[in-house]
Design an enzyme around this catalytic site. Structure first.
Site, PDB file in Angstrom:
ATOM      1  N   LYS A 110       0.824  -1.224   0.000  1.00 16.30           N
ATOM      2  CA  LYS A 110       0.000   0.000   0.000  1.00 16.30           C
ATOM      3  C   LYS A 110       0.847   1.259   0.000  1.00 16.30           C
ATOM      4  O   LYS A 110       0.486   2.251  -0.621  1.00 16.30           O
ATOM      5  CB  LYS A 110      -0.955   0.004   1.198  1.00 16.30           C
ATOM      6  CG  LYS A 110      -2.077  -0.993   1.035  1.00 16.30           C
ATOM      7  CD  LYS A 110      -3.330  -0.584   1.782  1.00 16.30           C
ATOM      8  CE  LYS A 110      -4.484  -1.501   1.405  1.00 16.30           C
ATOM      9  NZ  LYS A 110      -5.521  -1.571   2.423  1.00 16.30           N
ATOM     10  N   LYS A 193      -5.477 -10.837  -6.627  1.00 12.56           N
ATOM     11  CA  LYS A 193      -6.689 -11.168  -5.871  1.00 12.56           C
ATOM     12  C   LYS A 193      -7.824 -10.219  -6.250  1.00 12.56           C
ATOM     13  O   LYS A 193      -7.571  -9.077  -6.667  1.00 12.56           O
ATOM     14  CB  LYS A 193      -6.414 -11.163  -4.363  1.00 12.56           C
ATOM     15  CG  LYS A 193      -6.232  -9.811  -3.763  1.00 12.56           C
ATOM     16  CD  LYS A 193      -6.228  -9.840  -2.231  1.00 12.56           C
ATOM     17  CE  LYS A 193      -6.121  -8.386  -1.789  1.00 12.56           C
ATOM     18  NZ  LYS A 193      -6.054  -8.122  -0.415  1.00 12.56           N
ATOM     19  N   LYS A 196     -11.226  -4.534  -3.843  1.00 15.83           N
ATOM     20  CA  LYS A 196     -12.017  -3.306  -3.996  1.00 15.83           C
ATOM     21  C   LYS A 196     -11.232  -2.233  -4.722  1.00 15.83           C
ATOM     22  O   LYS A 196     -11.800  -1.312  -5.298  1.00 15.83           O
ATOM     23  CB  LYS A 196     -12.356  -2.732  -2.615  1.00 15.83           C
ATOM     24  CG  LYS A 196     -13.365  -3.494  -1.822  1.00 15.83           C
ATOM     25  CD  LYS A 196     -13.500  -2.860  -0.433  1.00 15.83           C
ATOM     26  CE  LYS A 196     -13.877  -3.897   0.594  1.00 15.83           C
ATOM     27  NZ  LYS A 196     -13.509  -3.571   1.953  1.00 15.83           N
TER      28      LYS A 196
END
Ligand code: TYM
Length: 330
Positions: A110, A193, A196
């Site tokens: 991130k 994966k 969102k």
């Protein structure tokens, strides 16, 4: 046995969240005292729109109820309304080590190359997650495989705290990772994966997608030209095919081998419509319940308020013990 798990209230839930986590939550709520929460404090670690966060929290809570979380059985709440999460997190910040957090793959992913510009909260995110589960003496934490490392860290923090302060306070939580759906992958790329944050809507099935959109996304899902094999070993080098068969098995509540036994030799031209029918049969009723629940947002807010009250009562004794152990309370 005590079950605790959370989800970030960031936009729409997708099939990965549902099969990897929420389906397990729904099953486990009847087996043990269970607490499920919207991790709104965690959501603050990246840029957010405050109005959107508030709306997402209500919508996500309604979605969990629509999926089958029964707020009279499980305790459903948002983290921010139970201040003990943030308080215990601060105590655990004295225990967690920089080196441990530096090794977290989610932090590395991130923050990317911009570590200097990342928020401090993004770095200490897993300490709050540890507080979330240790606060309630969780024994089982149902999550997708991507949360495994964070839970191992929670165990390390618990162990060190117990040792440093010579107490037997925190229970070591066990991750419970669904054997059927540990990691649902993107419909566009079998090596990423379902997430969102993927910019492509076509990569995921949202729980609010219409029947037509579900069928269309599955029709367009990336696959190969081979027919389905007779057993799971035959999918080893076929990540996209493996993902679709895995989704079928998780939706149907059966094994990959039994799906293959029924569909061996079939091409995707036949398998995809069967998968779409199954997905629609399960997701359409959830979507309909969600639409009805969102007609009365005040009622959803009331569910969260009641849940927070119950959670505060359960959290208080552990927080007090942690304060005693660290000399903050006599
Ligand atoms: P979050 O909001 O990213 O995801 C919620 C749950 O969905 C699972 N999941 C998946 N499972 C299988 N395949 C996928 N493609 C997939 N994508 C998501 C996640 O593993 C998770 O179980 N940090 C957490 C929220 C959290 C939490 C906690 C979880 C905060 N405190 C304490 C457990 C215990 C998160 O961001 O999950």
């Amino acid at each position: 046995m005590r079950v605790v798990s959370g989800i970030q209230p960031t936009g729409n839930l997708h099939l990965g969240n549902y099969l990897g986590a929420i389906k397990q939550w729904v099953a486990m709520q009847h087996q043990a005292e269970s607490l499920f929460f919207l991790a709104d404090l965690h959501a603050l670690t990246v840029a957010i729109d405050p109005r959107e966060l508030a709306a997402n929290t209500i919508e996500m809570a309604a979605t969990l109820v629509a999926c089958g979380i029964d707020p009279d059985t499980a305790i459903l709440f948002n983290q921010a309304r139970v201040p003990a999460h943030a308080e215990l997190c601060w105590l655990l910040q004295g225990t967690a080590r920089m080196g441990w957090l530096n090794r977290m793959t989610q932090w590395k992913d991130k923050a990317g190359k911009n570590r200097e510009g990342a928020s401090v909260g993004l770095f200490t995110y897993p300490v709050l997650q540890a507080a979330d589960v240790l606060l309630y003496q969780a024994t089982h934490v149902p999550v997708g495989d991507d949360q495994r490392q964070h839970l191992e860290l929670a165990r390390d923090i618990a162990t060190k705290f117990n040792l440093d302060f010579d107490v037997a306070l925190f229970t070591l939580p066990e991750p419970y990772i669904s054997p059927a759906a540990p990691r649902i992958m993107s419909l566009r790329d079998g090596s990423a994966k379902m997430s969102k944050s993927d910019p492509s809507e076509a990569s995921r099935i949202a729980l609010i997608d219409s029947d037509d959109v579900i069928a269309q996304k599955l029709r367009k899902a990336k696959t190969d030209a081979e027919p389905l094999p007779g057993e799971a070993a035959g999918l080893a080098d076929r990540p996209e095919a493996r993902n679709l068969v895995g989704i079928f098995a998780a939706l149907a509540g059966t094994s990959v081998d039994s799906v293959l036994a029924d569909h061996a030799g079939q091409g995707f031209g036949a398998f995809k419509p069967a998968l779409a029918d199954l997905a629609i049969a399960q997701l359409a009723p959830i979507r309909d319940r969600l639409t009805r629940l969102l007609d009365d947002r005040a009622a959803v807010a009331a569910i969260l308020e009641r849940g927070a009250e119950r959670a505060r009562a359960l959290a208080a004794p552990t927080l007090l013990e942690a304060q005693r152990a660290t000399g903050l309370q006599v």
